[in-house]
Design a protein around this motif. Structure first.
Motif, PDB file in Angstrom:
ATOM      1  N   ILE A   8       9.172  -7.514 -20.620  1.00 49.77           N
ATOM      2  CA  ILE A   8       8.435  -6.736 -21.622  1.00 49.77           C
ATOM      3  C   ILE A   8       6.946  -6.785 -21.266  1.00 49.77           C
ATOM      4  N   HIS A   9       6.380  -5.623 -20.946  1.00 44.27           N
ATOM      5  CA  HIS A   9       4.955  -5.527 -20.622  1.00 44.27           C
ATOM      6  C   HIS A   9       4.175  -4.974 -21.814  1.00 44.27           C
ATOM      7  N   ASN A  10       2.862  -5.126 -21.732  1.00 43.85           N
ATOM      8  CA  ASN A  10       1.986  -4.464 -22.691  1.00 43.85           C
ATOM      9  C   ASN A  10       2.247  -2.957 -22.644  1.00 43.85           C
ATOM     10  N   VAL A 149       5.280  -1.843 -31.252  1.00 40.29           N
ATOM     11  CA  VAL A 149       6.190  -1.178 -30.312  1.00 40.29           C
ATOM     12  C   VAL A 149       5.927  -1.647 -28.881  1.00 40.29           C
ATOM     13  N   ALA A 150       6.995  -1.981 -28.187  1.00 36.36           N
ATOM     14  CA  ALA A 150       6.924  -2.344 -26.765  1.00 36.36           C
ATOM     15  C   ALA A 150       8.173  -1.778 -26.089  1.00 36.36           C
ATOM     16  N   TYR A 151       8.243  -1.945 -24.769  1.00 38.17           N
ATOM     17  CA  TYR A 151       9.350  -1.353 -24.012  1.00 38.17           C
ATOM     18  C   TYR A 151       9.871  -2.330 -22.972  1.00 38.17           C
ATOM     19  N   GLY A 159       5.406  -4.235 -12.716  1.00 31.79           N
ATOM     20  CA  GLY A 159       5.074  -5.655 -12.827  1.00 31.79           C
ATOM     21  C   GLY A 159       4.360  -6.168 -11.587  1.00 31.79           C
ATOM     22  N   ILE A 160       4.662  -5.550 -10.448  1.00 29.39           N
ATOM     23  CA  ILE A 160       3.980  -5.921  -9.205  1.00 29.39           C
ATOM     24  C   ILE A 160       2.541  -5.413  -9.217  1.00 29.39           C
ATOM     25  N   PHE A 161       2.360  -4.164  -9.643  1.00 27.06           N
ATOM     26  CA  PHE A 161       1.022  -3.570  -9.611  1.00 27.06           C
ATOM     27  C   PHE A 161       0.050  -4.292 -10.553  1.00 27.06           C
ATOM     28  N   ILE A 162       0.524  -4.642 -11.748  1.00 25.08           N
ATOM     29  CA  ILE A 162      -0.396  -5.283 -12.690  1.00 25.08           C
ATOM     30  C   ILE A 162      -0.677  -6.737 -12.314  1.00 25.08           C
ATOM     31  N   ASN A 163       0.115  -7.294 -11.393  1.00 26.23           N
ATOM     32  CA  ASN A 163      -0.137  -8.653 -10.900  1.00 26.23           C
ATOM     33  C   ASN A 163      -0.727  -8.652  -9.497  1.00 26.23           C
ATOM     34  N   PHE A 164      -1.198  -7.495  -9.051  1.00 30.44           N
ATOM     35  CA  PHE A 164      -1.733  -7.376  -7.694  1.00 30.44           C
ATOM     36  C   PHE A 164      -2.871  -8.365  -7.451  1.00 30.44           C
ATOM     37  N   LYS A 165      -3.831  -8.411  -8.372  1.00 31.59           N
ATOM     38  CA  LYS A 165      -4.974  -9.309  -8.196  1.00 31.59           C
ATOM     39  C   LYS A 165      -4.559 -10.775  -8.201  1.00 31.59           C
ATOM     40  N   ASN A 166      -3.609 -11.126  -9.075  1.00 30.27           N
ATOM     41  CA  ASN A 166      -3.123 -12.506  -9.128  1.00 30.27           C
ATOM     42  C   ASN A 166      -2.487 -12.920  -7.798  1.00 30.27           C
ATOM     43  N   ALA A 167      -1.617 -12.049  -7.293  1.00 29.94           N
ATOM     44  CA  ALA A 167      -0.927 -12.363  -6.036  1.00 29.94           C
ATOM     45  C   ALA A 167      -1.904 -12.416  -4.876  1.00 29.94           C
ATOM     46  N   LEU A 168      -2.869 -11.494  -4.876  1.00 30.27           N
ATOM     47  CA  LEU A 168      -3.857 -11.449  -3.800  1.00 30.27           C
ATOM     48  C   LEU A 168      -4.722 -12.710  -3.791  1.00 30.27           C
ATOM     49  N   GLY A 169      -5.148 -13.144  -4.973  1.00 28.28           N
ATOM     50  CA  GLY A 169      -6.032 -14.298  -5.065  1.00 28.28           C
ATOM     51  C   GLY A 169      -5.351 -15.616  -4.764  1.00 28.28           C
ATOM     52  N   THR A 170      -4.120 -15.783  -5.236  1.00 31.53           N
ATOM     53  CA  THR A 170      -3.429 -17.069  -5.056  1.00 31.53           C
ATOM     54  C   THR A 170      -2.811 -17.224  -3.679  1.00 31.53           C
ATOM     55  N   SER A 171      -2.390 -16.119  -3.071  1.00 31.54           N
ATOM     56  CA  SER A 171      -1.747 -16.206  -1.756  1.00 31.54           C
ATOM     57  C   SER A 171      -2.743 -16.100  -0.614  1.00 31.54           C
ATOM     58  N   ARG A 172      -3.943 -15.608  -0.924  1.00 33.54           N
ATOM     59  CA  ARG A 172      -4.985 -15.387   0.084  1.00 33.54           C
ATOM     60  C   ARG A 172      -4.481 -14.458   1.183  1.00 33.54           C
ATOM     61  N   ALA A 173      -3.631 -13.512   0.796  1.00 30.84           N
ATOM     62  CA  ALA A 173      -3.059 -12.572   1.759  1.00 30.84           C
ATOM     63  C   ALA A 173      -4.092 -11.529   2.180  1.00 30.84           C
ATOM     64  N   LYS A 174      -3.894 -10.983   3.348  1.00 31.14           N
ATOM     65  CA  LYS A 174      -4.738  -9.918   3.868  1.00 31.14           C
ATOM     66  C   LYS A 174      -3.896  -8.659   4.063  1.00 31.14           C
ATOM     67  N   ILE A 175      -4.479  -7.522   3.742  1.00 32.36           N
ATOM     68  CA  ILE A 175      -3.773  -6.258   3.930  1.00 32.36           C
ATOM     69  C   ILE A 175      -3.645  -5.966   5.429  1.00 32.36           C
ATOM     70  N   PRO A 176      -2.450  -5.559   5.890  1.00 32.97           N
ATOM     71  CA  PRO A 176      -1.279  -5.191   5.102  1.00 32.97           C
ATOM     72  C   PRO A 176      -0.438  -6.410   4.697  1.00 32.97           C
ATOM     73  N   PHE A 177       0.042  -6.407   3.455  1.00 30.93           N
ATOM     74  CA  PHE A 177       0.956  -7.447   2.975  1.00 30.93           C
ATOM     75  C   PHE A 177       1.784  -6.853   1.842  1.00 30.93           C
ATOM     76  N   GLY A 178       2.857  -7.541   1.506  1.00 30.53           N
ATOM     77  CA  GLY A 178       3.750  -7.025   0.481  1.00 30.53           C
ATOM     78  C   GLY A 178       3.986  -8.013  -0.641  1.00 30.53           C
ATOM     79  N   ILE A 179       4.337  -7.466  -1.809  1.00 32.11           N
ATOM     80  CA  ILE A 179       4.780  -8.265  -2.958  1.00 32.11           C
ATOM     81  C   ILE A 179       6.189  -7.809  -3.288  1.00 32.11           C
TER      82      ILE A 179
END
Length: 449
Positions: A8-10, A149-151, A159-179
């Motif tokens: 359930i997302h915002n 109301v939620a969905y 869920g991947i897109f809204i966590n993009f910054k979290n994954a980028l910051g914690t994994s220290r990944a460099k583009i190109p990379f995948g989630i």
């Protein structure tokens, strides 16, 4: 980078992604039976008399047939059955007709829709197609009003897109990379049908592979993911002769997508989409950045550029993949003059890897050795124990569920210290080896090392 986002997302997530406004399917209602159908899953065709006799009247439209989506053979069979009844009522029994020209109901005009019979009543009682939102709505909190109301997520990608910054910051990944993410998705299907292909709850695997922007960049990555995806499916054990490609073009392409190609699979009931590989551009990250007011830019140390990454999205339904694996694995042969049905799963994906079979269940010496080996194997792989019935019957039971290896503990094992026999499912050949070599041997066959 692996991710497990919330189901359930915002609600603003779905507003930004466009799901609230555009995630819908066309539907029609039967005004008499009150049943509801997917408009793009109903196919209609006029019944036209064959004009063999050069009689203009023989080209008349006698009526319409309407059948539900299925393989070509079943659709034509149902249409002929309906046409036969309509011809009889029009006093044209046995008259030859032209081949059916099926169109789904979304392609018909209002005038044509007025002639199409409902599958429930065989009368023209269907409404014109209209959009039906597929989002599963729920309420969060103590109050049940507009603010609560939620969905449930209709896909795992957002869920991947809204966590993009979290994954980028914690994994220290460099583009190109995948989630990557695997999890449940929910869609409020109008008429769940067609086995696992139109269900309200299903398991989905998706990767968002982030790449630099540029029209000269994404085609290479898109092709690479198409090639890698097919190779992945082949390694799992899918039959290449049952696989195909479907390229989306024009109206079949989402408005934000640069390209989308599906890997299809020919199931016994027809060809269906198995996996999609889409070049989504930077639409999603841009939308979520604007919706949240937070920057989702990426800074490239090498080029000193800041940009919103584009992405390639391989998306795969787990349920239909498992069905495709079963269809690919089914095999028949003859062993000892008897027909054998078995599942030829690759050892790495077989649900049961090994079956341990003491030759006799009432001989404690045999059972004790077999049980010790079983206890060791079950800590590594899903292992079955089968001690009842003739040994040949037990082999057949293991073959039917796709178990690649059967280990038999017999009297030579305990009396002559001659080790155990390992039977290969596909060839039915047996080899004998010491017990202490069983685990290394199976590890090589199952895991590849």
């Amino acid at each position: 980078v692996g991710l497990d986002s919330s189901i359930i997302h915002n609600p603003k997530t779905w507003q930004s992604s466009g799901h609230l406004d555009g995630f819908s399917d066309p539907m029609v209602d039967c005004k008499e039976s009150k049943l509801r159908y997917r408009a793009d899953q109903l196919f209609a065709s006029p019944i036209l008399l064959n004009n063999d006799n050069n009689d203009d009247n023989n080209n008349d439209e006698i009526g319409w047939v309407c059948v539900q989506e299925g393989n070509d053979q079943d659709m034509i069979k149902d249409a002929k059955k309906q046409a036969k009844k309509i011809l009889k009522e029009a006093d044209k029994k046995g008259h030859p007709i032209q081949a059916f020209a099926f169109q789904d109901l979304t392609q018909l005009t209002e005038e044509q829709m007025a002639k199409v019979p409902s599958p429930a009543t065989n009368k023209p009682t269907l409404t014109m197609p209209r959009d039906f939102n597929l989002m599963f709505q729920t309420n969060v909190g103590a109050m049940s009003d507009a603010t609560s109301v939620a969905y449930l997520r209709p896909e795992t990608a957002q869920g991947i897109f809204i966590n993009f910054k979290n994954a980028l910051g914690t994994s220290r990944a460099k583009i190109p990379f995948g989630i990557a993410q695997i999890g449940k998705a929910f869609r409020n299907e109008i008429t769940p049908r067609n086995f696992i292909f139109r269900s309200r709850e299903f398991e989905q695997m998706e990767i968002e592979y982030f790449i630099p922007p540029g029209d000269d960049v994404w085609p290479q990555f898109h092709q690479q993911w198409m090639d890698n995806s097919k190779q992945f499916l082949l390694q799992l054990g899918l039959r290449e002769d049952l696989m195909g490609w479907e390229v989306h073009k024009g109206d079949g392409l989402a408005h934000y997508a640069r390209a989308c190609t599906d890997i299809t699979f020919r199931f016994p009931f027809g060809v269906q989409e198995l996996m999609g590989i889409a070049a989504r551009g930077n639409f999603d990250l841009t939308q979520h950045s604007e919706g949240s007011g937070k920057s989702l830019d990426y800074y490239c140390d090498a080029t000193k550029e800041k940009y919103i990454p584009h992405c390639i999205e391989p998306s795969l339904g787990v349920d239909r993949l498992v069905l495709a694996l079963i269809c690919s694995a089914y095999a028949e042969d003859e062993v000892g003059g008897e027909k054998r049905n078995f599942l030829k799963f690759h050892p790495s994906i077989a649900p049961v890897k090994v079956s341990v079979l003491p030759l006799l269940k009432n001989k404690e010496a045999l059972v004790s050795v077999a049980r010790d080996l079983y206890d060791q194997l079950k800590m590594r792989w899903n292992t079955s124990w089968d001690a009842s019935g003739a040994i040949g019957r037990r082999y057949r039971r293991a073959d039917e569920v796709g178990t690649p290896f059967c280990i038999t503990i017999d009297f030579e094992t305990i009396e002559d210290d001659a080790g155990v026999t390992i039977r290969d499912r596909d060839t039915t050949k047996q080899i004998r080896m010491p017990i202490d070599q069983v685990i290394p041997y199976l590890s090589k066959q199952i895991n590849g090392y």
